[in-house]
Design a protein around this motif. Structure first.
Motif, short mmCIF file in Angstrom:
data_model
loop_
_atom_site.label_atom_id
_atom_site.label_comp_id
_atom_site.label_asym_id
_atom_site.label_seq_id
_atom_site.Cartn_x
_atom_site.Cartn_y
_atom_site.Cartn_z
N ALA A 1 21.13 15.35 -24.78
CA ALA A 1 21.79 13.86 -24.34
C ALA A 1 21.03 12.76 -24.65
O ALA A 1 21.44 11.80 -25.22
CB ALA A 1 22.51 14.12 -23.29
N ALA A 2 19.88 12.93 -25.48
CA ALA A 2 18.54 11.90 -25.35
C ALA A 2 17.72 12.20 -26.06
O ALA A 2 17.73 13.31 -25.92
CB ALA A 2 18.10 11.14 -23.67
N LYS B 1 20.66 8.18 -22.25
CA LYS B 1 21.50 8.78 -23.49
C LYS B 1 21.91 8.15 -24.41
O LYS B 1 21.82 7.08 -25.47
CB LYS B 1 22.66 9.73 -22.10
CG LYS B 1 22.46 9.96 -21.55
CD LYS B 1 23.63 10.45 -20.39
CE LYS B 1 23.33 11.75 -19.54
NZ LYS B 1 24.26 12.54 -18.75
N LYS C 1 27.12 7.65 -23.96
CA LYS C 1 28.77 7.84 -22.59
C LYS C 1 29.57 7.79 -22.53
O LYS C 1 30.20 7.47 -24.06
CB LYS C 1 27.71 6.72 -21.60
CG LYS C 1 26.47 6.61 -20.60
CD LYS C 1 26.41 5.84 -20.37
CE LYS C 1 25.78 4.91 -20.14
NZ LYS C 1 24.51 3.84 -21.32
N GLY D 1 24.12 13.04 -29.96
CA GLY D 1 23.20 14.35 -29.57
C GLY D 1 21.81 14.73 -29.88
O GLY D 1 22.32 14.31 -31.53
N ASN E 1 23.52 17.95 -20.73
CA ASN E 1 22.15 17.93 -20.97
C ASN E 1 21.34 19.43 -21.11
O ASN E 1 21.28 20.26 -19.88
CB ASN E 1 21.38 16.90 -20.85
CG ASN E 1 19.68 16.41 -21.31
OD1 ASN E 1 19.69 16.59 -23.04
ND2 ASN E 1 19.01 16.06 -20.02
#
Length: 155
Positions: free
Chosen positions: A90-91, A98, A101, A113, A139
């Protein structure tokens, strides 16, 4: 023949214009062939991931799935699906925020992502303009080809 002598022979043959070399002495046999159209090896190890039969079936089932309980959880909107099998992030790093969101406004082409596959990082970009309604994966979750990742609602 000692180890150092073998290394010297390999270096000599490699630096010459020979395309083939054979050497035999007692129980030592060396056969070297140089192919001119090969790719030079790198220090980076290469690994290949071959999906199992179960993974292939699971990936194919995402497009066919008619599970009502799964559909009930998914809001209306455009679905962004995984283009490959790999690990979702996600990051960009463990310390980074991230990419998106729920509730964030996204534009077509914006990174949502990353999926790591065979040690390569593949950015997953939004195919739509809108608002992130749902993030369907966690994640570091392993994802399959065609698996829904995000729901993007038009605003």
């Amino acid at each position: 023949m000692e180890h150092q002598q073998i290394i010297e022979i390999i270096k000599a043959v490699s630096s010459s214009n020979l395309s083939s070399f054979e050497y035999e002495e007692g129980n030592v046999y060396i056969n070297m062939t140089v192919q001119s159209d090969t790719v030079a090896p790198t220090d980076t190890p290469v690994s290949y991931v071959v999906p199992t039969k179960k993974e292939v079936v699971m990936a194919n089932e995402y497009d066919k799935k008619e599970d009502k309980t799964e559909q009930d959880k998914v809001e209306d909107g455009q679905v962004v699906k995984s283009p490959l099998v790999g690990t979702f992030y996600a990051a960009s790093s463990p310390d980074a925020d991230k990419f998106v969101k729920v509730g964030d406004r996204v534009s077509k082409g914006q990174t949502l992502g990353i999926i790591e596959a065979m040690k390569l990082m593949n950015e997953i970009e939004s195919e739509y303009d809108g608002i992130v309604a749902q993030i369907l994966v966690e994640n570091k979750q392993v994802v399959e080809y065609g698996q829904p990742l995000f729901i993007i609602k038009e605003d």
